[in-house]
Scaffold this motif. Structure first.
Motif, mmCIF file in Angstrom:
data_model
loop_
_atom_site.group_PDB
_atom_site.id
_atom_site.type_symbol
_atom_site.label_atom_id
_atom_site.label_comp_id
_atom_site.label_asym_id
_atom_site.label_seq_id
_atom_site.Cartn_x
_atom_site.Cartn_y
_atom_site.Cartn_z
ATOM 1 N N MET A 1 0.847 -1.202 0.000
ATOM 2 C CA MET A 1 0.000 0.000 0.000
ATOM 3 C C MET A 1 0.881 1.251 0.000
ATOM 4 N N THR A 2 0.520 2.210 -0.828
ATOM 5 C CA THR A 2 1.216 3.487 -0.815
ATOM 6 C C THR A 2 0.377 4.500 -0.058
ATOM 7 N N LYS A 3 1.004 5.603 0.374
ATOM 8 C CA LYS A 3 0.374 6.491 1.352
ATOM 9 C C LYS A 3 -0.867 7.221 0.840
ATOM 10 N N PHE A 4 -0.983 7.412 -0.473
ATOM 11 C CA PHE A 4 -2.110 8.179 -1.002
ATOM 12 C C PHE A 4 -3.088 7.332 -1.817
ATOM 13 N N ASN A 5 -3.122 6.039 -1.564
ATOM 14 C CA ASN A 5 -4.127 5.202 -2.225
ATOM 15 C C ASN A 5 -5.523 5.732 -1.931
ATOM 16 N N ASN A 6 -6.363 5.791 -2.964
ATOM 17 C CA ASN A 6 -7.749 6.266 -2.845
ATOM 18 C C ASN A 6 -7.847 7.755 -2.511
ATOM 19 N N LYS A 7 -6.771 8.502 -2.723
ATOM 20 C CA LYS A 7 -6.784 9.955 -2.506
ATOM 21 C C LYS A 7 -6.803 10.663 -3.860
ATOM 22 N N LEU A 8 -7.567 11.750 -3.915
ATOM 23 C CA LEU A 8 -7.628 12.553 -5.129
ATOM 24 C C LEU A 8 -6.891 13.866 -4.896
ATOM 25 N N ALA A 9 -5.976 14.196 -5.806
ATOM 26 C CA ALA A 9 -5.186 15.420 -5.707
ATOM 27 C C ALA A 9 -5.395 16.279 -6.946
ATOM 28 N N ILE A 10 -5.383 17.592 -6.739
ATOM 29 C CA ILE A 10 -5.419 18.548 -7.841
ATOM 30 C C ILE A 10 -4.132 19.359 -7.792
ATOM 31 N N VAL A 11 -3.492 19.492 -8.940
ATOM 32 C CA VAL A 11 -2.287 20.306 -9.062
ATOM 33 C C VAL A 11 -2.534 21.326 -10.160
ATOM 34 N N THR A 12 -2.629 22.605 -9.802
ATOM 35 C CA THR A 12 -2.795 23.623 -10.840
ATOM 36 C C THR A 12 -1.423 23.946 -11.440
ATOM 37 N N GLY A 13 -1.412 24.217 -12.744
ATOM 38 C CA GLY A 13 -0.133 24.453 -13.411
ATOM 39 C C GLY A 13 0.740 23.223 -13.389
ATOM 40 N N GLY A 14 0.138 22.068 -13.725
ATOM 41 C CA GLY A 14 0.847 20.800 -13.554
ATOM 42 C C GLY A 14 1.580 20.278 -14.763
ATOM 43 N N ASN A 15 1.683 21.076 -15.818
ATOM 44 C CA ASN A 15 2.312 20.554 -17.033
ATOM 45 C C ASN A 15 3.829 20.768 -17.097
ATOM 46 N N SER A 16 4.405 21.494 -16.128
ATOM 47 C CA SER A 16 5.855 21.723 -16.150
ATOM 48 C C SER A 16 6.352 22.073 -14.751
ATOM 49 N N GLY A 17 7.679 22.082 -14.621
ATOM 50 C CA GLY A 17 8.316 22.582 -13.401
ATOM 51 C C GLY A 17 7.883 21.896 -12.122
ATOM 52 N N ILE A 18 7.647 22.704 -11.104
ATOM 53 C CA ILE A 18 7.312 22.196 -9.774
ATOM 54 C C ILE A 18 5.976 21.464 -9.794
ATOM 55 N N GLY A 19 5.013 21.959 -10.547
ATOM 56 C CA GLY A 19 3.717 21.289 -10.629
ATOM 57 C C GLY A 19 3.848 19.891 -11.203
ATOM 58 N N TYR A 20 4.607 19.764 -12.274
ATOM 59 C CA TYR A 20 4.832 18.465 -12.917
ATOM 60 C C TYR A 20 5.538 17.508 -11.949
ATOM 61 N N ALA A 21 6.606 17.994 -11.311
ATOM 62 C CA ALA A 21 7.367 17.152 -10.381
ATOM 63 C C ALA A 21 6.505 16.702 -9.203
ATOM 64 N N THR A 22 5.629 17.589 -8.730
ATOM 65 C CA THR A 22 4.767 17.238 -7.604
ATOM 66 C C THR A 22 3.713 16.222 -8.010
#
Length: 248
Positions: A1-22
């Motif tokens: 099991m990983t820590k965020f199983n069944n968790k939904l996350a939103i990352v704005t600006g997620g196509n590059s840089g810090i957003g992408y890495a996160t």
């Protein structure tokens, strides 16, 4: 099991840089991640690479924020992690020469858009959810020709702390991550030529006690740490600086 199983996350600006890495780090820990961005081709390409869900949305556009909220509510329900990351530096312009267009562009994305992303998504956040704002060490620095960018991040920190107080009864935590100089595309978007950018990079490295630039992955790991309710459940309203000692 990983820590965020069944968790939904939103990352704005997620196509590059810090957003992408996160987004990449969150997915590696089991989260289902929705990434947003203004450019359809870029956001879809990033989502395919990451295994994320793309949504074309401009953080500065309140209609886009509402559309994103409705789509997530209809398709997925509640949200566990909200990383409000999208931002721009704008032009390097003195206060005397500042134009309204540059001022509005920076404030509409970095502050107004971030504020209403937070406001819009509060009803969808699960108890125990995590909100992280990408701020910057510039929020507490006062360098020439960066007044609007600095002000936008200072304003962001202010509302993040207020939100932490307002949302504490719901066990929703709100924190800020403030990087120093970081290797991302954002400086290229400021319109600097290669020679200027190289000179600026050398200057910044010389100013950093650890004598290196930060990476997007450095910041991403911290965002993921703060998003984990099992290990960061007592951290809220906090700004964590990731700058190699630059502001010492």
């Amino acid at each position: 099991m990983t820590k965020f199983n069944n968790k939904l996350a939103i990352v704005t600006g997620g196509n590059s840089g810090i957003g992408y890495a996160t987004a990449k780090e969150l997915i590696s820990e089991g989260a289902k991640v929705i990434i947003t961005g203004r450019r359809k081709e870029a956001i879809e390409k990033a989502a395919e690479e990451l295994g994320a869900i793309p949504f074309v949305a401009d953080q500065a556009n309140l209609n886009d924020i509402d559309s994103l909220k409705k789509e997530i509510e209809n398709q997925y329900g509640k949200v566990d992690i909200l990383f409000i990351n999208a931002g721009i530096t704008g032009g390097l312009i003195s206060i005397e020469n500042m134009d309204v267009e540059n001022f509005d562009n920076v404030m509409n994305i970095n502050f107004r858009g971030a504020y209403f992303t937070l406001s819009t998504f509060i009803p969808l956040l699960n108890e125990g959810a995590s909100i992280v704002f990408l701020s910057s060490i510039v929020a507490s620095t006062y360098k020439p020709n960066s007044s609007v960018y600095q002000a936008s991040k200072a304003a962001l920190n202010s509302i993040a702390k207020t939100a932490a107080a307002e949302l504490a009864p719901k066990k929703i935590r709100v924190n800020m991550v403030s990087p120093g100089p970081t290797k991302t595309e954002i400086m290229n978007k400021a319109g600097l030529d290669e020679a200027t950018l190289s000179g600026l990079t050398d200057y910044l490295i010389n100013e950093i006690p650890l004598k290196k630039m930060g990476t997007a992955e450095d910041v991403a790991k911290l965002v993921v740490y703060l998003s984990d309710h099992t290990i960061a459940s007592f951290i809220t309203g906090t700004e964590i600086i990731v700058d190699g000692g630059m502001v010492l």
